[in-house]
Scaffold this motif. Structure first.
Motif, PDB file in Angstrom:
ATOM      1  N   ASP A 163       0.846  -1.203   0.000  1.00  0.00           N
ATOM      2  CA  ASP A 163       0.000   0.000   0.000  1.00  0.00           C
ATOM      3  C   ASP A 163       0.881   1.252   0.000  1.00  0.00           C
ATOM      4  O   ASP A 163       1.217   1.782   1.060  1.00  0.00           O
ATOM      5  N   ILE A 164       1.215   1.713  -1.202  1.00  0.00           N
ATOM      6  CA  ILE A 164       2.117   2.870  -1.301  1.00  0.00           C
ATOM      7  C   ILE A 164       1.403   4.174  -0.955  1.00  0.00           C
ATOM      8  O   ILE A 164       2.049   5.173  -0.646  1.00  0.00           O
ATOM      9  N   VAL A 165       0.069   4.173  -0.994  1.00  0.00           N
ATOM     10  CA  VAL A 165      -0.664   5.406  -0.648  1.00  0.00           C
ATOM     11  C   VAL A 165      -0.533   5.684   0.845  1.00  0.00           C
ATOM     12  O   VAL A 165      -0.303   6.821   1.265  1.00  0.00           O
ATOM     13  N   SER A 166      -0.638   4.621   1.648  1.00  0.00           N
ATOM     14  CA  SER A 166      -0.485   4.808   3.106  1.00  0.00           C
ATOM     15  C   SER A 166       0.994   4.856   3.501  1.00  0.00           C
ATOM     16  O   SER A 166       1.318   5.147   4.652  1.00  0.00           O
ATOM     17  N   GLY A 167       1.894   4.543   2.560  1.00  0.00           N
ATOM     18  CA  GLY A 167       3.330   4.620   2.853  1.00  0.00           C
ATOM     19  C   GLY A 167       3.905   3.332   3.437  1.00  0.00           C
ATOM     20  O   GLY A 167       4.970   3.363   4.066  1.00  0.00           O
ATOM     21  N   ALA A 168       3.235   2.201   3.203  1.00  0.00           N
ATOM     22  CA  ALA A 168       3.745   0.926   3.728  1.00  0.00           C
ATOM     23  C   ALA A 168       5.134   0.611   3.178  1.00  0.00           C
ATOM     24  O   ALA A 168       5.936  -0.082   3.822  1.00  0.00           O
ATOM     25  N   ASN A 169       5.442   1.152   2.001  1.00  0.00           N
ATOM     26  CA  ASN A 169       6.752   0.926   1.393  1.00  0.00           C
ATOM     27  C   ASN A 169       7.870   1.691   2.095  1.00  0.00           C
ATOM     28  O   ASN A 169       9.038   1.431   1.868  1.00  0.00           O
ATOM     29  N   ARG A 170       7.500   2.632   2.950  1.00  0.00           N
ATOM     30  CA  ARG A 170       8.524   3.401   3.676  1.00  0.00           C
ATOM     31  C   ARG A 170       8.709   2.885   5.103  1.00  0.00           C
ATOM     32  O   ARG A 170       9.463   3.467   5.881  1.00  0.00           O
ATOM     33  N   SER A 171       8.004   1.813   5.449  1.00  0.00           N
ATOM     34  CA  SER A 171       8.087   1.282   6.815  1.00  0.00           C
ATOM     35  C   SER A 171       9.452   0.654   7.066  1.00  0.00           C
ATOM     36  O   SER A 171      10.117   0.191   6.129  1.00  0.00           O
ATOM     37  N   PRO A 172       9.891   0.629   8.320  1.00  0.00           N
ATOM     38  CA  PRO A 172      11.172  -0.033   8.638  1.00  0.00           C
ATOM     39  C   PRO A 172      11.192  -1.488   8.172  1.00  0.00           C
ATOM     40  O   PRO A 172      12.219  -1.975   7.690  1.00  0.00           O
ATOM     41  N   GLU A 173      10.060  -2.160   8.289  1.00  0.00           N
ATOM     42  CA  GLU A 173       9.993  -3.567   7.879  1.00  0.00           C
ATOM     43  C   GLU A 173      10.267  -3.709   6.370  1.00  0.00           C
ATOM     44  O   GLU A 173      11.047  -4.566   5.943  1.00  0.00           O
ATOM     45  N   PHE A 174       9.615  -2.854   5.587  1.00  0.00           N
ATOM     46  CA  PHE A 174       9.818  -2.949   4.136  1.00  0.00           C
ATOM     47  C   PHE A 174      11.235  -2.518   3.753  1.00  0.00           C
ATOM     48  O   PHE A 174      11.834  -3.071   2.821  1.00  0.00           O
ATOM     49  N   ARG A 175      11.772  -1.557   4.495  1.00  0.00           N
ATOM     50  CA  ARG A 175      13.131  -1.088   4.167  1.00  0.00           C
ATOM     51  C   ARG A 175      14.195  -2.150   4.440  1.00  0.00           C
ATOM     52  O   ARG A 175      15.320  -2.048   3.952  1.00  0.00           O
ATOM     53  N   LYS A 176      13.841  -3.173   5.227  1.00  0.00           N
ATOM     54  CA  LYS A 176      14.770  -4.305   5.358  1.00  0.00           C
ATOM     55  C   LYS A 176      14.875  -5.064   4.028  1.00  0.00           C
ATOM     56  O   LYS A 176      15.905  -5.664   3.721  1.00  0.00           O
ATOM     57  N   LYS A 177      13.807  -5.041   3.266  1.00  0.00           N
ATOM     58  CA  LYS A 177      13.831  -5.697   1.949  1.00  0.00           C
ATOM     59  C   LYS A 177      14.460  -4.780   0.905  1.00  0.00           C
ATOM     60  O   LYS A 177      15.202  -5.223   0.039  1.00  0.00           O
ATOM     61  N   ASN A 178      14.138  -3.484   0.989  1.00  0.00           N
ATOM     62  CA  ASN A 178      14.720  -2.503   0.065  1.00  0.00           C
ATOM     63  C   ASN A 178      14.910  -1.183   0.789  1.00  0.00           C
ATOM     64  O   ASN A 178      13.942  -0.462   1.031  1.00  0.00           O
TER      65      ASN A 178
END
Lengths: 202, 202
Positions: free
Chosen positions: B32-47
């Motif tokens: 969910d890029i609208v809510s910013g899930a891609n900027r979460s610490p968890e996702f940043r472990k992947k990228n």
């Protein structure tokens, strides 16, 4: 075969270092980018983008874009591999190479293009954009310092094209006063190592 | 293996089209890029860049950057070739792919990032930079129209990743009102052809 080159610009240096690492000799022809010879109609027949480097093959084919030129030589002369050894490795090297390009090299180039007197009158400069990119470039160096705490080179245990892109970007940062900070010890260790390779003089 | 994807963004679509052309099925997980899930610490472990798409392999390796993901699949499943057939061809495809990225896709993305309300408050927008990029994007479409007078696809006689990058960029231009002009008949002919391939729905 020859390469249209400029000793003044950071992109042609990427190719020169790549070829030096491979031990490949290709004749270079200097293009006077200060006078704008790269924007001439004649040069645009070789590369409509008007940028250097350009690799001209003996059949007249012109290959522009630094990484495309590097890939050509990587395919012809796979050793030493600078773009990865197998499918997974090649994808990871490409990921890191692109990260160095998008988050280190490109912001540094944007600072130069938008803030430096060299480009005044040549392009429409947007100094505010240069400032945003200066912040990004400095953030990227701090991030890279953390990444390099875990491994010797940008993409892992081996020196690759990702190191070349990062080195050429960081060296080009000097003209815009973007520099490795004293506390960035991992980045400094990496920088000293890649800078001391003979290829760095290319 | 799975791909972290977003149906809303142009970069993940590049990978979806690439895989559709190859006939490769990979499970997708929406981020969910609208809510910013891609900027979460968890996702940043992947990228750490916080962007989609990301390919996660079964051993946990994460490959980010659309073109790096495409290259991984190109190496594993060479047919049909979407990144060239031999050293010279692969270099030329990469040259055209990068031209589409740097002169079509990237300026269009910069217009969106710097001028669209979606990014207001999310990033520091520089509207003047968006305007400069709007001009570049329109110039690039006019140039591409001329190029496509001489051949069916961006990089030559065959459909390649360069067509995918250009298609995804041009389609993304709509949200910024950057469109193919009526007089750009070669570009329109190409656009209709690549848009009508089943992969374009991916």
């Amino acid at each position: 075969m020859k390469i249209y080159d400029s000793q003044l610009a950071p992109n042609p240096r990427r190719v020169r270092i790549f070829l030096a690492e491979k031990g490949i000799q290709v004749p270079y022809e200097q293009v006077d980018i200060v006078s704008g010879a790269n924007r001439s109609p004649e040069f645009r027949k070789k590369n409509p983008m008007g940028t250097v480097p350009v690799l001209e093959l003996d059949d007249g084919t012109c290959i522009a874009e630094s990484v495309a030129i590097c890939r050509y030589f990587e395919e012809l002369y796979p050793e030493p591999p600078l773009m990865g050894r197998d499918a997974r490795d090649r994808a990871l090297v490409e990921m890191w190479q692109r990260r160095m390009e998008l988050h280190v090299f490109l912001p540094i180039a944007q600072v130069f293009r938008n803030c430096h007197p060299f480009f005044a009158g040549r392009i429409r400069q947007v100094p505010e954009w240069g400032q945003v990119n200066r912040e990004w470039a400095l953030e990227a160096l701090a991030w890279l310092d953390q990444e390099l705490a875990t491994r010797p080179f940008i993409a892992g245990d081996a020196y690759t094209i990702a190191d070349i892109t990062a080195l050429c970007g960081i060296d080009f940062g000097r003209v815009s006063d973007i520099r490795i900070q004293p506390e960035q010890k991992n980045l400094k260790r990496w920088y000293d190592e890649v800078s001391s390779r003979p290829s760095a003089k290319a």
